[in-house]
Design a protein around this motif. Sequence first.
Motif, PDB file in Angstrom:
ATOM      1  N   ALA A 110      -0.892   6.732  -0.456  1.00 42.91           N
ATOM      2  CA  ALA A 110      -0.087   5.884   0.429  1.00 42.91           C
ATOM      3  C   ALA A 110       0.545   4.723  -0.349  1.00 42.91           C
ATOM      4  CB  ALA A 110      -0.966   5.349   1.569  1.00 42.91           C
ATOM      5  N   ILE A 139       3.436   6.024  -2.380  1.00 40.71           N
ATOM      6  CA  ILE A 139       4.622   6.272  -1.540  1.00 40.71           C
ATOM      7  C   ILE A 139       5.330   4.959  -1.248  1.00 40.71           C
ATOM      8  CG2 ILE A 139       5.379   7.016   0.748  1.00 40.71           C
ATOM      9  CD1 ILE A 139       3.129   9.099   0.673  1.00 40.71           C
ATOM     10  N   ALA A 162       3.284   8.028   5.023  1.00 37.11           N
ATOM     11  CA  ALA A 162       2.131   7.358   4.428  1.00 37.11           C
ATOM     12  C   ALA A 162       1.069   7.039   5.470  1.00 37.11           C
ATOM     13  CB  ALA A 162       2.581   6.073   3.730  1.00 37.11           C
TER      14      ALA A 162
END
Length: 814
Positions: A634, A637, A590
């Motif tokens: 991100a 994730i 990420a």
Amino acid sequence: MQMELETFVEKENYFQAFQLLPEYLQILENYSGLSAVQEMGRGIEAWLARTIRKLDNHLLGVCQTFSEESYLTVIDAFALMGDIGGMAEKMQSFFLQEVLSRTHIVLKEMLEEEVGNNTQRNRFTYSDLCVQVPESKLRPCLLKTLESIFSLMRSYYAIMSFCPEAKNNTSQSASGTSADTGRSHSSAVVNQDDVAATKSDRMPSSVSNPDASTSGTDAPFYQLRKDATKLVAYTFERGRRNLWQLATSRLSVLLACSAVSSTSIYQFLKNYEDLTIFILAGEAFCGFEASEFRQKLKTVCLNYIVTFHRQNIYALKMVLEKESWTIMSAEASQIISLAGLTGDGAALISPTSGSSTLPKDYFRGNSIATNTGRQNNGFASWLNIGNPFSFKLENGSADSPKGNVLFNSSVGNGNNSPFDEENEDLLADFIDEDSQLPSRTLKTKIVKGNTSHWKDGDISSQTGSSLSLLRMMDKYARLMQKLEMVNVELFKGMFQLFGIFYHHIYETFGYQDRSQSGKPLPDSQSFRLKAALSKITQDSDQWIKPQNSLYPSSSSLSIGSTIAQMDVMPTAPPSSMFTSYGLKERCAAAETVSLVARVLNRSRAHLHSVLSQNNTSVVEEFFGTLVDTVPDLAEHIHRTSARMLLHINGYPDKIANAKWEVKELGTDHNGYVDLLLGEFKHYKTRLDHGGISKELQHLLLDYGIESIAEVLVEGLSRVKRCTDEGRALMSLDLQVLINGLQHIVSSNVKPRLQIVETFVKAYYLPETEYVHWARSHPEYSKSQVVGLVNLVATMKGWKRKTRLETIEKIEAAA
């Protein structure tokens, strides 16, 4: 007289020979009844045929290498014969023949070893020879071909622009007395035998010495010469396009050979440089834009980019498949320079070399030489610098100080020589298995002056794949500046590289294992993330999905879709998709995709400046669709990591199956609350020992609490029957859960569980309010709202029609 004619021809005094010829023919005419004179007449015909052949050879020599004296010799002779028009057409024909013969001879000589003996070589056509050009001989063949054609263009233009007014009277008189050249028209050159000398004494000086008759600009012969050169110049101006088109058609055949697409990027850029110089010179030569050959060069570049891009895709996929998702050392991160992306790298195609003498008026990208070829100097400025391709041939294809304007690639923060370290990056055509970086040789050279490109802890977030991707994109950015005519396609290639990297990270770390639950949780992906993934799938479907059939040849690709629809190799799904990486690796993925997005955002203005204003939408689409959605990726994730580490996917069913039809509300909460608190304690322990920063730990704790909230809402929405006391029990469970979580984490927990409390309180709404409530609370999925309505309708005895209408309106609003 016959001896005198032969003497004049031997000395290349064709003018005097043709002056004497009418007198000779008049004598023969007066005695035409004599048999000996008739024999002389046949002899003079043979002499005339031989003389014209010699004059044609002399004319061919002028076409091959222009000489003012030689040109005046032939033009005076043809002017006296009254066949200037025929001479001009003949010269143009000679030039076209020279283009064909020289380009053919170049390949035959260059390919002597590859093709074999002379007998066999002579049977090959030009196109046959082009097919056999190996990669090692491509550049010498191209340079020699360009050198030969440019030489012919110089001769052609010199003839077209020649004007006798440029010679003053003094120079004309001097040329008239230079008997030692063997080409002067002075009668002194024929005083080598008595007969010739006698004849010269007999002829008037104004006839035997044409230069004497041209000492004044009003002389008849001078006017004849002037008119003749004007007619030749006019014919040449009209016909120069034919010469250019024939030359470019021959080059097009050579550029169609397979060696062009298989050469190294360094060699390809050098070839592109030479062809660009040639095009600019050609546009000045013929006075119009060479659109057809520019399009041919663009096609050649596109075909090369297809191959080049395919290799980079394979390299990136190989790096991603072997990626361990571990942070690399700062020393490894400093190996690369991103000067191309940030705008401090390879120079734009512009005249930046002070030592260059190439015509700077023609270095404006796709500028057009709109003059007629003689206005504003035109091609004359190219004549002054000599042949730019001869120097490269003489120096082993090295850079020419005259021709290195287009690719003066010194970086802005130093005085590096052309093709220095930054351009060595373009030679990185293989992947080092140890460092997983594109490399030339295994070296750990630190790039000086590179620290300005790394900010805000970027170095500490690098992984092998992110370094590889950034280096590839930097290479594309440099090429965008060098290959201006196809920079949009290169940008699309950069777009696709980042998209593949983006999609791989999503598939690897955004995949949720839902095997623990019979019914999956609602999709929590943002709309922007879904749109980005959809765009990537649309543009790069061939690269991200396994292929079972062989890929088509690159020749079948259309120019407009070279990047988006390229041929692909069959690939299997990456094994990493089904591998559960550790917390540290997931966070590194990420962070590294966020790093790449930060670098790209810093290069946004530079990329806009490289591309023309007509292509602004392409840049904005790239950033709007992909780069700007990296925070969503991100976050996805991290949320997925939180769900995986919490192990609570099976809890919605446990919550739904709890006993909610209670008659009385006690003091005890449901058991799933204690289980959830236990799971969260284990989750915090995993975060504490996961090797990640405190900042990430706090972020993941927050996402963990939100995951519990999502599980609670989903579980409660699946409840089939519930009393008012049961609904109160839900509030009790929630309060116990909040108190328990507050003892585990330091931040305020209640706001993150507000979504659960709002959902529980909705149980008490009037039946007419649910449609409005659903519209004002988009955070709940359609299935969750429908589940709530069904539960309330069942327990409060709604009419069937009312329930169906409410659900229908909710579904329609969704």
